[in-house]
Design a protein around this motif. Structure first.
Motif, mmCIF file in Angstrom:
data_model
loop_
_atom_site.group_PDB
_atom_site.id
_atom_site.type_symbol
_atom_site.label_atom_id
_atom_site.label_comp_id
_atom_site.label_asym_id
_atom_site.label_seq_id
_atom_site.Cartn_x
_atom_site.Cartn_y
_atom_site.Cartn_z
ATOM 1 N N GLN B 15 0.796 -1.236 0.000
ATOM 2 C CA GLN B 15 0.000 0.000 0.000
ATOM 3 C C GLN B 15 0.827 1.283 0.000
ATOM 4 O O GLN B 15 0.321 2.350 0.329
ATOM 5 C CB GLN B 15 -0.959 0.026 1.194
ATOM 6 C CG GLN B 15 -1.925 -1.124 1.181
ATOM 7 C CD GLN B 15 -2.947 -1.016 2.274
ATOM 8 O OE1 GLN B 15 -3.452 0.053 2.538
ATOM 9 N NE2 GLN B 15 -3.266 -2.116 2.908
ATOM 10 N N ALA B 16 2.086 1.207 -0.362
ATOM 11 C CA ALA B 16 2.895 2.428 -0.419
ATOM 12 C C ALA B 16 2.351 3.387 -1.476
ATOM 13 O O ALA B 16 2.390 4.595 -1.297
ATOM 14 C CB ALA B 16 4.349 2.076 -0.717
ATOM 15 N N LEU B 19 -0.281 5.743 -0.150
ATOM 16 C CA LEU B 19 0.236 6.812 0.702
ATOM 17 C C LEU B 19 0.991 7.857 -0.102
ATOM 18 O O LEU B 19 0.901 9.045 0.173
ATOM 19 C CB LEU B 19 1.134 6.205 1.777
ATOM 20 C CG LEU B 19 0.299 5.432 2.779
ATOM 21 C CD1 LEU B 19 1.018 4.209 3.240
ATOM 22 C CD2 LEU B 19 -0.069 6.301 3.936
ATOM 23 N N ALA B 20 1.726 7.402 -1.127
ATOM 24 C CA ALA B 20 2.445 8.358 -1.968
ATOM 25 C C ALA B 20 1.456 9.239 -2.711
ATOM 26 O O ALA B 20 1.640 10.454 -2.816
ATOM 27 C CB ALA B 20 3.327 7.604 -2.954
ATOM 28 N N GLN B 22 -1.552 9.984 -1.828
ATOM 29 C CA GLN B 22 -2.159 10.903 -0.865
ATOM 30 C C GLN B 22 -1.228 12.085 -0.591
ATOM 31 O O GLN B 22 -1.659 13.227 -0.491
ATOM 32 C CB GLN B 22 -2.438 10.158 0.423
ATOM 33 C CG GLN B 22 -3.094 11.021 1.458
ATOM 34 C CD GLN B 22 -2.972 10.413 2.836
ATOM 35 O OE1 GLN B 22 -2.635 9.253 2.979
ATOM 36 N NE2 GLN B 22 -3.244 11.211 3.830
ATOM 37 N N ARG B 23 0.050 11.821 -0.480
ATOM 38 C CA ARG B 23 1.007 12.864 -0.152
ATOM 39 C C ARG B 23 1.140 13.874 -1.295
ATOM 40 O O ARG B 23 1.137 15.073 -1.078
ATOM 41 C CB ARG B 23 2.368 12.210 0.109
ATOM 42 C CG ARG B 23 3.387 13.080 0.750
ATOM 43 C CD ARG B 23 4.622 12.279 1.045
ATOM 44 N NE ARG B 23 5.254 11.753 -0.152
ATOM 45 C CZ ARG B 23 5.950 12.490 -1.004
ATOM 46 N NH1 ARG B 23 6.109 13.764 -0.806
ATOM 47 N NH2 ARG B 23 6.496 11.937 -2.065
ATOM 48 N N VAL B 24 1.213 13.336 -2.505
ATOM 49 C CA VAL B 24 1.429 14.219 -3.656
ATOM 50 C C VAL B 24 0.152 14.977 -4.011
ATOM 51 O O VAL B 24 0.186 16.136 -4.397
ATOM 52 C CB VAL B 24 1.944 13.377 -4.843
ATOM 53 C CG1 VAL B 24 1.948 14.180 -6.114
ATOM 54 C CG2 VAL B 24 3.337 12.880 -4.542
ATOM 55 N N GLN B 27 -3.438 15.061 0.182
ATOM 56 C CA GLN B 27 -4.238 14.242 1.085
ATOM 57 C C GLN B 27 -5.441 13.582 0.422
ATOM 58 O O GLN B 27 -6.299 13.054 1.086
ATOM 59 C CB GLN B 27 -4.721 15.030 2.322
ATOM 60 C CG GLN B 27 -3.686 15.898 2.982
ATOM 61 C CD GLN B 27 -2.490 15.098 3.472
ATOM 62 O OE1 GLN B 27 -2.596 13.910 3.690
ATOM 63 N NE2 GLN B 27 -1.367 15.760 3.622
ATOM 64 N N MET B 97 -13.843 6.125 -2.299
ATOM 65 C CA MET B 97 -13.638 7.502 -2.732
ATOM 66 C C MET B 97 -14.667 8.416 -2.070
ATOM 67 O O MET B 97 -15.863 8.185 -2.152
ATOM 68 C CB MET B 97 -13.795 7.564 -4.243
ATOM 69 C CG MET B 97 -13.450 8.883 -4.840
ATOM 70 S SD MET B 97 -11.703 9.039 -5.006
ATOM 71 C CE MET B 97 -11.493 8.136 -6.537
ATOM 72 N N LYS B 98 -14.195 9.432 -1.399
ATOM 73 C CA LYS B 98 -15.110 10.301 -0.676
ATOM 74 C C LYS B 98 -15.240 11.593 -1.461
ATOM 75 O O LYS B 98 -14.485 12.533 -1.295
ATOM 76 C CB LYS B 98 -14.580 10.538 0.726
ATOM 77 C CG LYS B 98 -14.439 9.230 1.480
ATOM 78 C CD LYS B 98 -13.698 9.416 2.776
ATOM 79 C CE LYS B 98 -13.561 8.088 3.496
ATOM 80 N NZ LYS B 98 -12.576 7.199 2.834
ATOM 81 N N VAL B 101 -15.875 15.006 0.387
ATOM 82 C CA VAL B 101 -14.776 15.447 1.229
ATOM 83 C C VAL B 101 -13.566 15.822 0.375
ATOM 84 O O VAL B 101 -12.896 16.814 0.629
ATOM 85 C CB VAL B 101 -14.388 14.344 2.238
ATOM 86 C CG1 VAL B 101 -13.374 14.890 3.240
ATOM 87 C CG2 VAL B 101 -15.621 13.847 2.954
ATOM 88 N N PHE B 102 -13.287 15.015 -0.631
ATOM 89 C CA PHE B 102 -12.110 15.267 -1.467
ATOM 90 C C PHE B 102 -12.523 15.380 -2.922
ATOM 91 O O PHE B 102 -12.395 14.426 -3.677
ATOM 92 C CB PHE B 102 -11.101 14.123 -1.347
ATOM 93 C CG PHE B 102 -10.821 13.731 0.056
ATOM 94 C CD1 PHE B 102 -10.241 14.632 0.919
ATOM 95 C CD2 PHE B 102 -11.143 12.471 0.517
ATOM 96 C CE1 PHE B 102 -9.977 14.267 2.216
ATOM 97 C CE2 PHE B 102 -10.881 12.115 1.806
ATOM 98 C CZ PHE B 102 -10.305 13.015 2.667
ATOM 99 N N ALA B 121 3.800 9.516 -8.700
ATOM 100 C CA ALA B 121 4.258 9.223 -7.339
ATOM 101 C C ALA B 121 4.149 7.741 -6.991
ATOM 102 O O ALA B 121 5.045 7.171 -6.371
ATOM 103 C CB ALA B 121 3.463 10.050 -6.349
ATOM 104 N N ALA B 124 6.984 5.893 -8.657
ATOM 105 C CA ALA B 124 8.290 6.217 -8.099
ATOM 106 C C ALA B 124 8.496 5.556 -6.745
ATOM 107 O O ALA B 124 9.613 5.198 -6.384
ATOM 108 C CB ALA B 124 8.436 7.728 -7.960
ATOM 109 N N THR B 125 7.422 5.370 -5.979
ATOM 110 C CA THR B 125 7.574 4.828 -4.633
ATOM 111 C C THR B 125 7.507 3.313 -4.591
ATOM 112 O O THR B 125 8.014 2.712 -3.651
ATOM 113 C CB THR B 125 6.516 5.417 -3.684
ATOM 114 O OG1 THR B 125 6.958 5.247 -2.346
ATOM 115 C CG2 THR B 125 5.175 4.739 -3.853
#
Lengths: 475, 162
Positions: B15-16, B19-20, B22-24, B27, B97-98, B101-102, B121, B124-125
């Motif tokens: 699941q990396a 998270l990547a 989400q970061r890029v 959120q 998927m919300k 909210v997003f 992202a 790359a991760t």
């Protein structure tokens, strides 16, 4: 101006490198180090959170006394006064997080000896006891440690436990080697089916200690040299095995031109057995240890005189220790199965140094904000890391806090330069007898401590935004 | 045209990617994981279909397919009616998927990163190199790899050793 600085992740022992982009000394972005020769810039889920760790909303930036913000000198004076006042009447202890630099750990050792006068220093590694520490020191064989690139080239890889979960970056290398040529072996020995065993060509589930000792016997039977002179004893103590999977794995491990044993270290007995397997199998075989703390190995080699966290907690519970310093770790949440909060109430004085607000802080008299490893200079796992940014607010590295405390107590601690690492002990007949006896005992396997959702000491678990998002159900 | 592909042999379900992403993407998790029993958590990727059902279903023209063949969602137009979620045949949009909210949560193949010469992202991760961002023609012509379900709508995103 955008500046790119390289650093290394300390959330597990793989040590993946990444780039932090800063503008005016503020970390703004994490970038993948595409040109890295070892990892190629990949990061697992934990590594992706580096930026959030630095800019975390719960970062502590001011020292506090009983919940009130004070300046450094006052916090240092209060702590040193309390330590001096209690020194004659009772013992004092210090618990240090496993992500400290080697220098900071040495300073803590000196502080415990000279200022507290008790030598009660505990380093916290995932479990409350010192099994991880023992395992790490026992799993080292001189010049036999494998790097990630060795794993990528190996033709026979045996994994013990679930290394893919602790360090997913290892999986990339293992699978590259496994698919490189038909006939390459990837064996997994684990107590149950897991993330790693799904990719195995040969796997066997059972007690890992028992299976490793069977593997040791098979390897001793098949290999040629006998540099440690232990083969006779191994054949005497371990019965010959009929287990076809283990026999196949042992044969492949000996025959293969480049073999690597990957061990997820939690258990000292398994660590000893694994290092025995690699030593006996031949000179070109290598061992790769995975553990949850990036700097655990460096600290274990540098600091010798420690007690376990559980021993300190027990001493607090019995009223032997009345003053305690906890640096960088959250012992309230971090030690499962014990009501630490109730134990901490028995203390007369508790000083906590932490980068983040945590549960231990609730019972603290004095709180010091501390720097993360990305913000301090030091030796981490053999690498000399430079800080990528300055610590926020008044935060200082663990070592600096201890030196200031020592000065306030009238003792001066020198700047520590780590000594060269001593070569670990060679396996001998006596230790082999002990571990083989222990390996026959069936013990519950320690659980894997690091998962996607669990950070270094578990203290950040509830604060990760991603997890909060998971919990929030918008539907 | 480059697309995201997942090599199933290499995915360990860490699941990396999620998270990547989400970061890029500030959120907003656009790449979701789904649990396949006995296999693990695999990423569910948007195929950026040739004739996307989500675009056809959107009553407010918030979903569009632009000249780069990327299906995007315009957050200003999106009212969160979830018609696209119901329409998507691969369940990409519905995986937790919300929308309200997003509103940004839609994979656009990290077009801003790609323009800077970087990889998306998630690619790359990816610790094992299971996620790849490659030309469609190259992937379909590669020896030793099979594209799974290549006759489905748009392009399939899963490849495997034969």
């Amino acid at each position: 101006m955008l500046v790119q600085k390289k650093s290394t992740c300390m959330l597990c022992s793989v040590g993946c490198e990444f780039i932090i982009e800063t503008i005016d000394d503020e970390a703004v972005n994490l970038e993948y180090d595409k040109d890295n020769p070892v990892t190629g810039g990949v990061l697992c889920a934990k590594g992706n959170y580096m930026l959030e760790l630095i800019n975390h909303p719960l970062r502590l930036i001011e020292p506090q006394i009983n919940g009130k913000v004070v300046d450094w000198n006052e916090a240092i004076r209060k702590t040193s006064d309390e330590l001096l006042a209690h020194r004659e009447k009772s013992d004092a202890g210090i618990i240090l997080a496993g992500d400290a630099s080697v220098e900071d750990a040495k300073t803590a050792e000196l502080f415990a000896e000279t200022c507290l006068g008790t030598g009660r220093l505990a380093i916290y590694f995932a479990t409350g006891d010192d099994t991880v520490q023992k395992a790490l020191t026992m799993a080292s064989i001189p010049n036999r440690a494998a790097g990630l690139n060795d794993i990528g080239k190996s033709t026979c890889t045996i994994a013990v436990g679930n290394p893919f979960e602790v360090g997913p970056v290892i999986a990339g290398k293992v699978l590259k080697a496994r698919y490189a040529r038909r006939g390459n072996i990837f064996g997994v020995i684990s107590n149950k089916e897991n993330m790693t065993s799904r990719f195995a060509t040969i796997h066997h589930y059972g007690n890992e200690r028992k299976l490793l000792s069977q593997l040791l016997r098979v390897v001793a039977d098949r290999s040629e040299g006998d540099e440690l002179g232990l083969k006779k004893l191994i054949k005497e103590l371990i019965p010959a095995t009929e287990n076809p999977d283990v026999v196949k794995l042992g044969e492949a491990f000996v025959k293969s031109p480049s073999s690597v044993l990957i061990l997820e270290t939690q258990d000292p007995v398994k660590a000893q057995l694994a290092s025995a397997v690699v030593s006996v199998a031949g000179a070109d075989k290598r061992l790769f240890c995975v553990n949850t703390y990036g700097n655990a190995k460096g600290i274990c080699e540098a600091v010798k005189s420690t007690v376990s966290v559980n021993e300190i907690i027990t001493a607090v519970d019995h009223g032997v220790i009345k003053t305690l310093i906890v640096l960088g770790t959250d012992i309230v949440k971090g030690i499962p199965g014990r009501n630490i909060e109730a134990v901490l109430e028995k203390l007369d004085f508790l000083a906590v140094g932490a980068p983040f607000g945590n549960e231990t802080k609730q019972s603290a008299n004095v709180i010091f904000p501390t720097a993360l490893w990305l913000e301090t200079e030091g030796i981490y796992n053999g690498k000399h890391l430079q800080p990528v940014i300055d610590p926020p607010g008044a935060a200082l590295p663990y070592g600096d806090i201890l030196r200031q405390l020592a000065e306030a107590m009238g003792k001066a601690l020198p700047q520590v330069t780590p000594e060269p690492v001593e070569a670990p002990q060679q396996l001998n007949e006596e230790t082999l007898r002990v571990i083989l006896k222990e390996s026959m005992e069936t013990v519950p396997e320690p659980a894997v401590q690091s998962t996607v959702t669990q950070f270094a000491d578990g203290s950040l678990t509830s604060n990760i935004q991603w997890l909060q998002l998971q919990e929030r159900d918008a539907w | 045209m480059k697309k995201l592909f997942l090599q199933l042999d290499l995915c360990i379900g860490c699941q990396a990617h999620s998270l990547a992403c989400q970061r890029v993407r500030n959120q907003a998790v656009t790449l979701q994981s789904t649990c396949v029993e006995g296999v693990g958590n695999l990423p569910v990727l948007c195929r950026h279909c040739e004739d996307p059902a989500c675009v056809a279903a959107c009553p407010n023209d918030a979903m569009t397919r632009d000249e780069d063949n990327i299906v995007r969602r315009n957050p200003a137009r999106c009212t969160g009616c979830r018609s696209c979620v119901l329409a998507c045949p691969f369940g990409v949009l519905s995986q937790g998927m919300k929308l309200q909210v997003f509103p940004l949560g839609k994979c656009d193949l990290c077009s801003s990163r790609v323009a800077e010469g970087k990889q998306p992202a998630c690619v790359a991760t990816c610790p094992t190199g299971a996620l790849r961002f490659e030309e469609v023609d190259e992937i379909y012509g590669k020896e030793g790899e099979t594209v799974i379900g290549s006759h489905s709508v748009g392009y399939s995103t899963y490849i495997r050793r034969p």
